[in-house]
Design a protein around this motif. Structure first.
Motif, PDB file in Angstrom:
ATOM      1  N   VAL B 209       4.745 -11.093 -34.777  1.00  0.00           N
ATOM      2  CA  VAL B 209       3.852  -9.467 -34.967  1.00  0.00           C
ATOM      3  C   VAL B 209       4.215  -8.905 -33.480  1.00  0.00           C
ATOM      4  O   VAL B 209       4.539  -8.032 -34.035  1.00  0.00           O
ATOM      5  CB  VAL B 209       2.174  -9.831 -35.244  1.00  0.00           C
ATOM      6  N   TYR B 221      -3.876  -1.270 -27.382  1.00  0.00           N
ATOM      7  CA  TYR B 221      -5.071  -1.717 -28.826  1.00  0.00           C
ATOM      8  C   TYR B 221      -6.635  -0.685 -28.386  1.00  0.00           C
ATOM      9  O   TYR B 221      -6.900  -0.869 -27.352  1.00  0.00           O
ATOM     10  CB  TYR B 221      -4.768  -3.066 -28.863  1.00  0.00           C
ATOM     11  N   ILE B 240      -4.785  -1.139 -38.185  1.00  0.00           N
ATOM     12  CA  ILE B 240      -4.310  -2.862 -38.348  1.00  0.00           C
ATOM     13  C   ILE B 240      -4.761  -3.567 -39.370  1.00  0.00           C
ATOM     14  O   ILE B 240      -4.960  -3.843 -40.239  1.00  0.00           O
ATOM     15  CB  ILE B 240      -4.364  -2.872 -36.783  1.00  0.00           C
ATOM     16  N   THR B 281      -5.220  -8.353 -37.258  1.00  0.00           N
ATOM     17  CA  THR B 281      -3.913  -8.053 -37.180  1.00  0.00           C
ATOM     18  C   THR B 281      -3.912  -9.326 -38.526  1.00  0.00           C
ATOM     19  O   THR B 281      -3.420  -8.910 -39.633  1.00  0.00           O
ATOM     20  CB  THR B 281      -3.485  -8.754 -36.639  1.00  0.00           C
ATOM     21  N   SER B 285      -2.638  -8.097 -42.417  1.00  0.00           N
ATOM     22  CA  SER B 285      -1.966  -8.113 -43.305  1.00  0.00           C
ATOM     23  C   SER B 285      -2.079  -8.973 -44.952  1.00  0.00           C
ATOM     24  O   SER B 285      -1.472  -9.110 -45.813  1.00  0.00           O
ATOM     25  CB  SER B 285      -1.399  -9.424 -42.060  1.00  0.00           C
TER      26      SER B 285
END
Lengths: 126, 289, 212
Positions: B209, B221, B240, B281, B285
């Motif tokens: 990542v 971030y 995200i 994250t 995903s």
């Protein structure tokens, strides 16, 4: 030399280190030529990453407060009194700005603030 | 700054899992944390670096040398701490040390005895009778006694008490004092070792990542907390990962500047912790699958 | 080369306690006056070898071996070389038992040198079947392979008289064949070494790129 890191203050760790070392130099506690702990030693003592301490030292270097010599480490710079005085004035300005913001929040006029300052100044003198 | 480990396009397929095209560099002289959820591929990656598993594709360089050809010489400079006990269980600590020592060209018995004392390792006790913490300490003592330039540790703190974790932090920062030695450790628990990590490598579902400097990572971030009415189709795309509840949402944005410009006046904007970056994250995903 | 020595040394440190059991085994054999070279020379070698091999694949021990600063082929080579000390131990113990028998007057026949050496030579041959299977199957298949090989040795022992019956000339030939047919011995010896070498190559092929 004491450096104390708070993990709950919200202020980034590198800024805390830079701030405290700056304070010690401006207060005259660390005089010109005093060696600072090595980046890795300080990281070890504070149990933080090497790059964090490096960043703090880099910031102090930019301000001209410390010098780093390759292979020898970092030292409090030989900046003259004038320069240090200037730096201290800048810090004072910052604090005064904070006070002004606070007074505005409380709806104080300038004359009221000046009166308060005068009173406190004379009180301290006595 | 040179790379102590350099991976180029590393791939490996297993029955139900695959590492895909991993390329990254681990900096010499620093501590690197390898993070990711369980089953992300951290152990597989470490096993590949240790030559226990062969990649289907790709290239590994250690200390600037091709690792697949120079394994023996390279491993002489690596200290390996496994997530499981790899030593012969029925041997005593002393006998196990006698087995290991002659294989390393730079083995230093004095250093070993120093650590044996420091860690209070009982020489006459069998490996299988050692606690998990003691087993880790033994492998650390071994790793530190042959002058390893690179310490590779797979989940060294899982199942250990906080006191030992603190001791470990101390040891690791001690180890990299000379600016030449490097440390890589993996963990699925970001809260303990990551405070001394200089670099963070994040792996999820067999893919890299990011590989970033810890110090500036969280500043890239933005964590946004706000009311759900803010989320429309386009806005969702900025995130995200998002966690929605009955009383609002929390979400992670990869571009801090852009996120702040958009949400500054309508939501709470914060700097995320490493754990939050990992959480959103992984969540993101999963949502895309 | 040094690493092979230290790897074999490791096997002996690992199996130290079992070696004491072996001593007990030889005492029993010596006492019972059992004169079978298979029992006294082949069986113990095979036992020592299998023991050391299974300890290496237990738990995560193979990961330890691979983490050492050695190329993988060294691990395999050391295992093949370890056959020599095992054979030497068995041979020495068998001879000691024989000498003890002579000294106490219980044994009067001369030692059957050729038969003894033949049995000892069988050991690397058997191991050459064993190793590729060992490296191929790893921890999972080990138990079964060990049992099969132990059974082979056990069956081999009572099978000898029946072999003797079927080929009555065989043992006479073994014990009396002169060195006249040197060519035959040389070819046999070459084939023997070649076979072991092939086994080594197969083991390498299986193990060198195996995921541990």
């Amino acid at each position: 030399m004491n450096i104390l890191i708070s993990s709950t203050s919200g202020e980034p760790i590198y800024a805390q280190i830079a701030g405290q070392v700056r304070q010690l130099i401006l207060q005259g506690e660390l005089v010109s030529g005093t060696p600072l702990p090595s980046i890795r030693q300080l990281a070890k003592d504070l149990q933080i990453s090497v790059i964090t301490t490096k960043r703090a030292y880099e910031e102090l270097e930019r301000e001209g407060l410390i010098n780093s010599v390759v292979g020898k480490g970092s030292f409090v710079s030989g900046a003259d009194q004038e320069f240090i005085r200037e730096q201290r004035l800048r810090i004072m300005e910052g604090k005064l700005k904070e006070i002004i913001d606070e007074s505005r929040l409380l709806g104080m006029e300038y004359t009221e603030l000046a009166e308060m300052l005068k009173l406190l100044y004379e009180e301290e003198k006595e | 700054m040179s790379d102590v480990i350099k991976l180029q396009g590393l791939s490996k397929s297993y029955d139900r899992f695959a590492l895909r095209d991993i390329s990254l560099g681990i900096k010499e002289g620093y501590i690197t944390g390898l993070i990711g959820p369980n089953g992300a591929g951290k152990t597989s990656l470490i096993k590949m670096i240790m030559g226990m598993v062969y990649p289907d594709q790709g290239d590994i360089q250690l200390f600037g040398k091709n690792h697949l050809q120079q394994q023996a010489a390279n491993k002489d400079r690596i200290g390996y701490v496994s997530d499981e006990n790899i030593y012969y269980e029925h041997l005593t600590v002393k006998d196990m040390k006698r087995v290991i020592a002659p294989f390393y060209t730079r083995w230093d018995e004095k250093t070993y005895l120093k650590y044996q004392e420091k860690f209070k390792l009982p020489p006459g006790k069998k490996i299988k009778d050692l606690s998990k913490g003691m087993k880790i300490k033994f492998s650390l003592a071994v790793a530190l006694s042959h002058g390893a330039d690179l310490l590779i540790m797979d989940e060294p703190t899982s199942g250990l008490d906080p006191i030992f974790r603190r001791e470990l932090l101390e040891l690791l920062s001690e180890h990299i004092q000379d600016e030449k030695k490097s440390i890589v450790f993996s963990t699925h628990n970001t809260s303990d070792l990551d405070r001394i990590a200089d670099y963070i490598v994040f792996i999820n579902e067999g893919r890299l990542v990011f590989n970033e400097m810890r110090e500036t990572l969280t500043e890239k971030y933005l964590l946004v907390k706000g009311g759900r009415e803010l989320l429309d189709r386009d806005v969702r795309h900025m995130f995200i990962g998002i966690r929605e509840t009955g009383v609002g949402f929390e979400g992670l944005i990869g571009n801090r500047v852009e996120g702040e410009r958009y949400f500054k006046d309508t939501a709470i904007c914060e700097m995320p912790t490493l754990e939050e970056i990992m959480y959103f994250t992984v969540k993101g995903s999963e949502a895309h699958v | 080369m040094y690493s092979s020595f230290y790897l074999i040394r490791k096997d002996f440190i690992l199996t130290r306690k079992y070696l004491l059991l072996l001593l007990l085994f030889y005492m029993v054999i010596g006492y019972s006056n059992l004169e079978s070279y298979i029992v006294s020379a082949l069986f113990p070698s095979m036992l020592m070898l299998m023991n050391a091999c299974s300890l290496d694949v237990q738990h995560n021990n193979q990961r330890f071996l691979v983490s050492l600063p050695l190329p993988r082929h060294q691990l395999v080579l050391a295992k093949y070389l370890s056959l020599l000390p095992y054979a030497a131990i068995s041979l020495t113990c068998t001879l000691l038992i024989y000498l003890a028998g002579v000294a106490t007057g219980r044994t009067i026949e001369p030692i059957a040198w050729r038969e003894l050496l033949l049995v000892i030579a069988c050991f690397p041959l058997l191991a050459s079947f064993y190793f590729p299977l060992y490296y191929w199957l790893g921890q999972k298949g080990m138990q079964i392979v060990n049992m099969i090989f132990m059974m082979l040795v056990m069956i081999g022992y009572p099978a000898i008289p029946s072999v003797n019956k079927k080929f009555p000339g065989l043992f006479d030939w073994i014990n009396s064949a002169t060195t006249d047919n040197i060519l035959l011995w040389a070819i046999g010896g070459m084939a023997y070494l070649f076979f072991i070498y092939c086994s080594y190559l197969i083991s390498l092929r299986v193990f060198v790129k195996k995921d541990i």
